[in-house]
Scaffold this active site. Structure first.
Site: not given
Ligand code: NAD
Ligand code: WQD
Length: 336
Positions: A126, A150, A154
């Site tokens: 992302s 989050y 990643k």
């Protein structure tokens, strides 16, 4: 040769569109999903749109033994790994759940792939790994800095995958850094299924357009952008799906790692999105300016030229297509 690709999180938003793109490209596919953020009827809908059956296995990647059994049984030629939790605010409130699901799930998958000689992985990363970008457009060489749990899951998994690939020349991975996926399948029969109030802008605007919510809350108009509202790079989910097909082909052909941005290179502000959606539906969409949302950057858009150079991939659908397809999907889901 085994031509089967395992798609983790294949019942989800991006995974379902990518499954269709892979089938269209001639691959055999098997979806695995625990349906924690998707519906059990999605694989049947994919099959209907593909015009052929699609195998789907209910599996939680946090279950290491079941993940190992699945890879052993399917022996996929490659894996596209979408399965993760993705809500930034939720990750701040419940970080352990995010680390457990996104880190443990990915490590279990990697372990099973290593164990059974499955050597091609396409990973959903992302633009969040760029944190607050120092400049736009963002190159892949920009500084990496996750700013929430989050994002850290990643970034950590990007690093773990890179380490595994460095240790074994037979193992190759594509790290795909998505910017802002939006839109839906042009049939209007497949798209994003937000649970409760959408976190992301485009599905929220679609629900306001449909009368489900009374107005869009624009999170701040004092950003350093043209009209003061946040600027992002919205990429049509169909273009994104196609990029996965090309990334997988790259791994199979070149047997080399790949790290690319997947965006359009064009930024749009929140107000421009609202206006574009209003043009699609033919009337104004109510909005109000509210406080900034914590953690939001001013602007974030990609330099997508590396993906074009290495994959021959370029986004082909514009903002009007995103709005038209998101609206067709919203009409399918229903209006107030
Ligand atoms: P989604 O929630 O629609 O799809 C994810 C799917 O994975 C869901 O079907 C969910 O049930 C499944 N899943 C989650 N944890 C699982 C587990 N432990 N075992 C098995 N299945 C599990 O999300 P999406 O928008 O399709 O995102 C796909 C991937 O792309 C995610 O990794 C996400 O972090 C990443 N990503 C998404 C965006 C975005 O804005 N949508 C942007 C950048 C990156
Ligand atoms: C876009 C713009 C908001 C909602 C998030 C994740 C990112 C990635 C993609 C997974 C911003 C504004 C939004 C609303 C608003 N996901 N906005 N009112 O924040 O760029 O990215 O999804 O990897 O990691 O952070 O996307 O759609 O939430 O916001 O004004 O109701 O719209 O402030 O400027 P974002 P978004």
């Amino acid at each position: 040769m085994n031509n089967t690709i395992l798609i983790t999180g294949g019942a989800g938003y991006i995974g379902s569109h990518t499954t269709l793109a892979l089938i269209a490209a001639g691959y055999d596919v098997v979806i695995v999903d625990n349906f924690s953020n998707s519906e059990r009827w999605i694989p049947a809908r994919i099959a209907e749109l593909a015009g052929r059956p699609v195998q789907c296995i209910e599996l939680d990647l946090c279950n290491a033994a079941a993940t190992e059994r699945c890879i052993n049984e399917i022996r996929p030629a490659g894996v596209i790994h979408f399965a993760a939790l993705k809500a930034v605010g939720e990750s701040v409130a419940d970080p352990l759940r995010y680390y457990r699901n996104n880190v443990t799930g990915t490590l279990n998958l990697l372990q099973a792939m290593r164990q059974h000689g499955c050597n091609h992985l396409v990973f959903s990363s992302s633009a969040t790994v760029y944190g607050y970008p120092e400049q736009c457009p963002i190159d892949e060489s920009a500084a990496l800095c996750a700013i929430n749990p989050y994002g850290r899951t990643k970034l950590m998994m990007e690093q773990a995958i890179t380490d595994i690939s460095s240790a074994d020349p037979d193992f190759n991975a594509a790290l795909l850094r998505y910017f802002n996926p939006a839109g839906a399948h042009p049939s209007g029969r497949l798209g994003e299924l937000p649970r409760g109030a959408p976190n992301n802008l485009v599905p929220f605007v679609a629900q306001v357009a449909a009368g489900i919510r009374d107005r869009v809350r624009v999170f701040g108009n004092d950003y350093r952008t043209g009209d003061g509202t946040g600027v992002r790079d919205y990429i049509h989910v169909m273009d994104l799906a196609q990029a996965h097909v090309q990334a997988l082909a790259y791994l199979q052909r070149e047997r080399q790692d790949l790290v690319v941005n997947l965006g359009t290179g064009q930024g749009y502000s929140v107000l421009q999105i609202i206006q574009a959606f209003a043009r699609t539906i033919g009337h104004d969409i109510p909005y109000e300016i509210t406080e900034r949302r914590p953690g939001d950057a001013d602007a974030c858009y990609a330099n997508p030229s590396l993906a074009q150079a290495l994959l021959g991939w370029k986004a082909s659908r514009d903002l009007d297509a995103i709005c038209a397809d998101a609206w067709r999907w919203q009409l399918h889901l229903g209006a107030a």
